[in-house]
Design a protein around this motif. Structure first.
Motif, PDB file in Angstrom:
ATOM      1  N   ASP A 102       0.756  -1.079   0.000  1.00 53.77           N
ATOM      2  CA  ASP A 102      -0.549  -0.307  -0.013  1.00 53.77           C
ATOM      3  C   ASP A 102       0.673   1.340  -0.233  1.00 53.77           C
ATOM      4  O   ASP A 102       0.809   2.160  -0.387  1.00 53.77           O
ATOM      5  N   PHE A 103       1.705   1.432   0.752  1.00 58.00           N
ATOM      6  CA  PHE A 103       2.699   2.626   0.728  1.00 58.00           C
ATOM      7  C   PHE A 103       2.942   2.581  -0.763  1.00 58.00           C
ATOM      8  O   PHE A 103       3.658   3.703  -0.624  1.00 58.00           O
ATOM      9  N   PHE A 104       3.217   1.778  -1.303  1.00 63.32           N
ATOM     10  CA  PHE A 104       4.326   1.712  -2.732  1.00 63.32           C
ATOM     11  C   PHE A 104       3.565   2.329  -3.745  1.00 63.32           C
ATOM     12  O   PHE A 104       4.042   2.761  -5.012  1.00 63.32           O
ATOM     13  N   ASN A 105       2.201   2.747  -3.337  1.00 62.68           N
ATOM     14  CA  ASN A 105       1.691   2.920  -4.141  1.00 62.68           C
ATOM     15  C   ASN A 105       1.459   4.385  -4.115  1.00 62.68           C
ATOM     16  O   ASN A 105       1.097   5.397  -4.736  1.00 62.68           O
ATOM     17  N   TRP A 106       1.469   5.130  -3.253  1.00 62.66           N
ATOM     18  CA  TRP A 106       1.045   6.672  -2.934  1.00 62.66           C
ATOM     19  C   TRP A 106       2.561   7.058  -1.787  1.00 62.66           C
ATOM     20  O   TRP A 106       2.561   8.223  -2.107  1.00 62.66           O
ATOM     21  N   GLY A 107       3.607   6.248  -1.542  1.00 65.23           N
ATOM     22  CA  GLY A 107       5.122   6.925  -1.445  1.00 65.23           C
ATOM     23  C   GLY A 107       5.587   8.010  -1.985  1.00 65.23           C
ATOM     24  O   GLY A 107       6.333   8.557  -1.570  1.00 65.23           O
ATOM     25  N   PRO A 108       5.665   6.415  -3.552  1.00 63.14           N
ATOM     26  CA  PRO A 108       6.908   7.281  -4.208  1.00 63.14           C
ATOM     27  C   PRO A 108       5.847   8.927  -4.857  1.00 63.14           C
ATOM     28  O   PRO A 108       6.313  10.169  -5.204  1.00 63.14           O
ATOM     29  N   LYS A 109       4.738   8.984  -4.895  1.00 61.40           N
ATOM     30  CA  LYS A 109       3.740  10.965  -5.589  1.00 61.40           C
ATOM     31  C   LYS A 109       4.241  11.400  -4.057  1.00 61.40           C
ATOM     32  O   LYS A 109       4.333  12.788  -4.501  1.00 61.40           O
ATOM     33  N   ILE A 110       3.973  11.148  -2.789  1.00 59.49           N
ATOM     34  CA  ILE A 110       4.542  11.934  -2.114  1.00 59.49           C
ATOM     35  C   ILE A 110       6.196  12.796  -2.322  1.00 59.49           C
ATOM     36  O   ILE A 110       5.868  13.693  -1.669  1.00 59.49           O
ATOM     37  N   LEU A 111       6.626  11.682  -1.943  1.00 62.31           N
ATOM     38  CA  LEU A 111       7.560  12.022  -1.740  1.00 62.31           C
ATOM     39  C   LEU A 111       8.548  12.779  -3.413  1.00 62.31           C
ATOM     40  O   LEU A 111       9.020  13.754  -2.718  1.00 62.31           O
ATOM     41  N   ASN A 112       7.963  12.395  -4.350  1.00 61.27           N
ATOM     42  CA  ASN A 112       7.768  13.630  -4.938  1.00 61.27           C
ATOM     43  C   ASN A 112       7.094  14.876  -5.088  1.00 61.27           C
ATOM     44  O   ASN A 112       7.762  16.020  -5.437  1.00 61.27           O
ATOM     45  N   ASP A 113       6.416  14.928  -4.227  1.00 67.46           N
ATOM     46  CA  ASP A 113       5.258  16.322  -4.030  1.00 67.46           C
ATOM     47  C   ASP A 113       6.434  16.570  -3.070  1.00 67.46           C
ATOM     48  O   ASP A 113       6.996  18.052  -3.226  1.00 67.46           O
ATOM     49  N   PHE A 114       7.421  16.213  -2.137  1.00 62.76           N
ATOM     50  CA  PHE A 114       8.017  16.870  -1.439  1.00 62.76           C
ATOM     51  C   PHE A 114       9.205  17.573  -2.587  1.00 62.76           C
ATOM     52  O   PHE A 114       9.740  18.657  -1.761  1.00 62.76           O
ATOM     53  N   GLN A 115       9.540  17.199  -2.927  1.00 66.00           N
ATOM     54  CA  GLN A 115      10.903  17.380  -4.081  1.00 66.00           C
ATOM     55  C   GLN A 115      10.231  18.601  -4.724  1.00 66.00           C
ATOM     56  O   GLN A 115      11.150  19.947  -4.584  1.00 66.00           O
ATOM     57  N   ASN A 116       9.491  18.978  -5.100  1.00 63.46           N
ATOM     58  CA  ASN A 116       9.033  19.743  -5.663  1.00 63.46           C
ATOM     59  C   ASN A 116       8.637  21.473  -4.933  1.00 63.46           C
ATOM     60  O   ASN A 116       8.735  22.172  -5.153  1.00 63.46           O
ATOM     61  N   ILE A 117       8.156  21.215  -3.549  1.00 58.39           N
ATOM     62  CA  ILE A 117       7.596  22.051  -2.938  1.00 58.39           C
ATOM     63  C   ILE A 117       9.295  22.732  -2.307  1.00 58.39           C
ATOM     64  O   ILE A 117       9.039  23.773  -2.063  1.00 58.39           O
ATOM     65  N   ASP A 118      10.396  22.229  -1.993  1.00 59.64           N
ATOM     66  CA  ASP A 118      10.891  21.816  -1.193  1.00 59.64           C
ATOM     67  C   ASP A 118      11.945  22.767  -3.042  1.00 59.64           C
ATOM     68  O   ASP A 118      12.192  23.415  -2.650  1.00 59.64           O
ATOM     69  N   PHE A 119      11.879  22.069  -4.104  1.00 55.39           N
ATOM     70  CA  PHE A 119      12.839  22.984  -5.125  1.00 55.39           C
ATOM     71  C   PHE A 119      12.619  23.878  -5.807  1.00 55.39           C
ATOM     72  O   PHE A 119      12.971  25.485  -5.773  1.00 55.39           O
ATOM     73  N   ASN A 120      11.044  24.674  -5.255  1.00 58.27           N
ATOM     74  CA  ASN A 120      10.225  25.736  -5.383  1.00 58.27           C
ATOM     75  C   ASN A 120      10.124  26.714  -4.313  1.00 58.27           C
ATOM     76  O   ASN A 120       9.130  27.459  -4.596  1.00 58.27           O
ATOM     77  N   MET A 121      11.169  26.244  -3.474  1.00 57.80           N
ATOM     78  CA  MET A 121      11.243  27.065  -2.370  1.00 57.80           C
ATOM     79  C   MET A 121      10.162  27.711  -1.610  1.00 57.80           C
ATOM     80  O   MET A 121       9.112  28.707  -0.964  1.00 57.80           O
ATOM     81  N   ILE A 122       9.027  26.621  -1.479  1.00 55.57           N
ATOM     82  CA  ILE A 122       7.534  26.727  -1.206  1.00 55.57           C
ATOM     83  C   ILE A 122       7.460  27.057   0.006  1.00 55.57           C
ATOM     84  O   ILE A 122       8.449  25.902   1.169  1.00 55.57           O
ATOM     85  N   ASP A 123       6.606  27.690   1.056  1.00 52.76           N
ATOM     86  CA  ASP A 123       6.085  28.045   2.163  1.00 52.76           C
ATOM     87  C   ASP A 123       5.709  26.460   2.714  1.00 52.76           C
ATOM     88  O   ASP A 123       4.866  27.262   2.136  1.00 52.76           O
ATOM     89  N   ILE A 124       6.333  26.227   3.393  1.00 53.16           N
ATOM     90  CA  ILE A 124       5.962  24.697   3.637  1.00 53.16           C
ATOM     91  C   ILE A 124       4.505  25.002   4.720  1.00 53.16           C
ATOM     92  O   ILE A 124       3.365  24.362   4.467  1.00 53.16           O
TER      93      ILE A 124
END
Length: 883
Positions: A88-110
């Motif tokens: 189950d985790f491997f169904n949603w985990g990669p998407k969440i990590l990708n979202d973490f990447q994007n908000i960090d890359f774009n210096m978004i106010d967390i």
């Protein structure tokens, strides 16, 4: 590009008062500068890729996404996200990590981001009934885990790329203060698709050092003003392209692109084109290996620098089939025959582990069981390293992982015998071993981990991770990726798979992210977009003299067959040369000359031997269908390589069952009592014939059982209907083997066959042939003028068989007392609704379906004789039929 770098370095060599740090996103640029100029700079000079530089100033080490995901999974609390299951985790985990990447890359106010996304989720789940209000909110939990994950990664000194960039930028000012006498030189390739982190990083370097854009025409230093002026490309930008050097080639098949590339290269070489001035870019990297192999076959050297996905490497299928074998064994508690055969037939297994194919020969022998006994495998593989796999207890995850590592290490030793040849395989197997070692750590601390999880992780891992495949050859054709960096200008560029969804790539937000599109847009969370790809396309076109764009114009399961939107844009503005291939370059279904074999004395001798031993209706049909197959099977006695079809197998079983059921009735009338007995016995008879000694109906046998049971049940009902309607049916013969001599001039032909059933219905003799295929007609009428076609046309095969049976009926010594009775002939087969019906075959006239031997001798026999005579005629060659 090399000339531009050399010019910049020459200027820098004039002022060596500072310590210098060279940085570039492309490792090829750093390697070039380091190799050529490191001796001319002081020993304090450093050379970094951007990734290495960020690691240096942040104190963190970047690790791959799957290592981060395993860390993430390890941190999950038992009560969160329902059950703590790896799958189950491997169904949603990669998407969440990708979202973490994007908000960090774009210096978004967390906090601002999570406030938006949590509020949106709560609004969507709002319910007026307080008792039914949702208590679990996904994004609230993710908010917590964002900080938990970051904290744990910082403690361990590791990070994902977005986190690394964000952390390094926060420490960049401190680095500059500590290295005030250091000059930083940054080489860029584009500023089009910069995310916020890259923009801030570049601006800070501009303030403290020198930044050069290697794709600009001059070597001027990039300034803040010029960086801010960089605008996103739009569709009008394609007007800047010099598109006269473009040639667009549509092809219909995926693999046909390889042949098209081969043809282009051959033509170029014939025109004295230097191979090291040809650039080949596989748009879809699935074609990389086929393209490499095709070019090598031409005797052309090749230089490779490309990211290669793990699931595109052939050895991926070896471990896929091994894990699939183990998963199914765990499910059924037995080895599945076809899975065992799949593993043992694998190319790598055959080459390195299975020198003798005795076990495969054993398994390929037809069997009613879909399973293989472990003792059978042990008998052949006990002393083989493959036994490591087959002896794995699939209920013990720890032993599974240890055994897989053991097998991988054995495999690795064998691959090391030729490192150069097996470079990709060794890289693959090395990464796989590391991942399994990491899984062992997880398994020690969690109970909810199964063999299915190992298989799912393997699939995720191989479909997302890649290997950098580098094989340098200065004189060779250069192969690289679409967005990869290359130094030289090329005379010729060939790009394959120039289809929409490949160039540019489709970034499906639903498949890669949980962030709602509206929030992505509002907070300006940017991903790679069309402008990024178009910039690279523009760069490729401008750095070459001639560009070939090959795309597939027919849809299939791989792609839609739609050409890239870039082609649409260019065609709307320019008249581009378009080379439509009317006939496929790759000869699929192409016309070829049939094989012709003239009948030599030895072939004639074999034919006469055949007719002396016995010529059956099926042999004549085989000659009609394809004379070359008749030659292979009947003259050369070659065994058929294909397995018996399900239809033939079911047919044989049905014939055998009907013989068992109807044999006791032979020479007697069918009565309701007989029907009752057959109804009571037919199911046990089916199981006895179908299963033999086995007790359980499983796999293919279950499929066969349903079909056979339905046919037999309906067959008995067909006879029962006749009896209940007052008809008298006397069974004369069941599965009757008959033969008779046929004189063709001075030659005597021994005709033979097996007649399924001969009976008398109300005193009329019936010769019946069983068929299991559905009947589309209720009556077959053959006019006199078409009788000749019956013995030549394959569409009349069933009718020809029955007409030969009629001759055997009249002439065979088996039926001495019945010769004077004129028979009718018919086919017994199921209708579309499953009910059995008799399809009468009428030869002479619609109202006259009985035939006498006198009529047969005049109207039918001459054509049978002529057909056999043609088969024996030495003047008529054996000509292959191509369908």
């Amino acid at each position: 590009m090399k000339k531009k770098i050399d010019k910049i370095i020459q200027c820098l060599l004039k002022d060596l008062n500072h310590k210098i740090i060279f940085i570039s996103k492309a490792s090829t640029v750093i390697e070039y500068i380091k190799t050529k100029y490191s001796s001319k700079f002081s020993s304090k000079t450093k050379f970094f890729t951007i990734e290495e530089f960020l690691e240096n100033i942040s104190g963190l080490k970047i690790v791959d996404n799957y290592s981060i995901l395993i860390q993430f999974f390890y941190l999950l609390k038992k009560d969160d996200f329902m059950e703590k299951k790896f799958h189950d985790f491997f169904n949603w985990g990669p998407k969440i990590l990708n979202d973490f990447q994007n908000i960090d890359f774009n210096m978004i106010d967390i906090e601002r981001f999570f406030s938006y996304v949590i509020s949106t989720e709560k609004i969507n789940k709002w319910n007026l009934h307080l008792l039914k209000q949702e208590k679990f909110f996904f994004w609230e939990k993710i908010h917590e885990y964002y900080y938990i994950l970051q904290s744990q990664l910082l403690k361990k000194g590791i990070s994902y790329y977005g986190m690394l960039f964000k952390t390094a930028i926060s420490r960049l000012d401190s680095f500059f203060c500590q290295n005030s006498n250091t000059k930083i030189v940054l080489f860029l390739f584009d500023c089009i698709a910069f995310n916020e982190c890259e923009k801030i990083f570049t601006k800070k370097i501009i303030q403290k050092g020198l930044v050069y854009n290697l794709y600009e025409k001059d070597t001027s230093i990039l300034t803040l003003e010029s960086l801010n002026k960089k605008r996103v490309l739009d569709s009008k930008t394609c007007l800047q392209l010099q598109c006269k050097n473009l040639q667009i080639i549509p092809v219909s098949k995926e693999i046909e692109q390889v042949k098209t590339v081969e043809n282009i290269i051959c033509k170029l070489i014939n025109k004295d084109q230097k191979t090291n001035k040809i650039l080949l870019i596989p748009g879809d990297k699935h074609l990389t290996l086929p393209l490499i192999n095709s070019i090598k076959k031409l005797g052309i050297n090749i230089s490779i620098n490309i990211d290669y996905s793990l699931n595109n490497i052939p050895i991926y299928y070896t471990f896929y089939s091994i894990l699939q074998l183990l998963v199914k064994k765990n499910k059924f508690k037995k080895f599945i025959r076809k899975d065992v055969i799949k593993v043992l037939s694998n190319g790598y297994i055959q080459k390195f582990f299975l020198k003798q194919n005795s076990i495969l020969k054993k398994l390929n022998v037809e069997s009613d069981s879909d399973f293989v006994c472990e003792d059978t495998i042990k008998k052949y593989l006990y002393k083989n390293n493959l036994w490591i796999i087959f002896k794995i207890p699939t209920n013990n995850i720890k032993i599974i992982l240890i055994s897989l590592i053991g097998f991988i290490r054995k495999f690795k030793k064998l691959l090391f015998t030729n490192i150069k040849k097996h470079f990709l395989e060794l890289k693959f197997i090395y990464q796989l071993e590391i991942y399994i070692q990491k899984l062992r750590i997880i398994v020690r601390k969690t109970k909810n981990f199964s063999l299915n999880d190992v298989f799912n992780i393997y699939e995720q891992f191989t479909h997302t991770e890649s290997i950098r495949y580098i094989n340098k050859n200065r004189r060779g054709l250069y192969l690289t990726g679409f967005i990869d960096v290359f130094f030289d200008n090329f005379d010729i560029v060939i790009i394959t798979s120039f289809n929409d969804g490949i160039i540019p790539t489709n970034h499906d937000n639903k498949n890669s992210s949980f962030i709602p599109f509206e929030i992505e847009k509002k907070l300006q969370i940017n991903n790679l977009n069309e402008d990024f790809y178009f910039y690279h396309f523009k760069r490729i076109v401008q750095s070459s003299k001639k560009v070939y764009l090959i795309y597939k114009d027919q849809p299939d399961e791989i792609s839609s067959g739609e050409k890239s939107r870039f082609i649409h844009k260019i065609e709307a503005i320019y008249k581009i040369e378009k080379n439509k291939i009317s006939e496929p370059s790759f000869p699929i279904n192409s016309k070829r000359i049939p094989i012709v074999i003239h009948k030599t004395k030895s072939i004639i001798q074999c034919l006469y031997k055949l007719i002396h031993e016995g010529l059956s209706p099926s042999s004549i049909h085989l000659y009609n269908y394809n004379p070359i197959l008749f030659y292979y099977k009947k003259i050369l006695k070659l065994n058929e390589p294909e397995k018996t079809s399900y239809k033939k197998e079911i047919g044989k079983i049905i014939h055998k069952i009907l013989k068992i059921l109807y044999d006791p009735v032979k020479e007697n009338l069918i009565t309701t009592n007989c029907i009752h007995k057959m109804r009571n016995n037919y199911e046990s008879t089916i199981k006895k014939v179908l299963l033999g000694k086995e007790e359980i109906i499983e796999g293919n046998n279950m499929f066969f059982y349903c079909i056979i049971k339905n046919y037999i049940e309906n067959f008995i009902s067909w006879d029962e209907k006749f009896v209940k309607n007052g008809h008298k049916i006397l069974i004369k013969e069941i599965e009757c083997k008959v033969s008779a001599k046929l004189n063709i001039g001075s030659t005597k032909v021994n005709l033979h066959g097996i007649i399924d059933r001969i009976d008398e219905c109300d005193g009329t003799t019936r010769i019946l042939d069983y068929k299991i295929g559905f009947s589309k007609t209720k009556k077959i009428n053959i006019p006199l003028k078409n009788i000749e076609n019956v013995f030549y046309d394959i569409n009349y095969a069933n009718t020809m068989q029955l007409l030969i049976y009629v001759y055997l009926w009249f002439k065979s010594s088996t039926f001495k007392g019945s010769k004077k009775k004129s028979p009718i002939i018919g086919i017994v087969s199921p209708a579309m609704n499953g009910n059995i019906l008799q399809v009468p075959v009428n030869i002479f006239h619609i109202q006259k379906i009985n035939m006498t031997y006198v009529n047969y001798k005049i109207k039918v026999l001459p054509f049978l004789i002529q057909r056999i005579y043609d088969i024996l005629d030495p003047r008529i060659p054996i000509i292959e039929k191509i369908y």
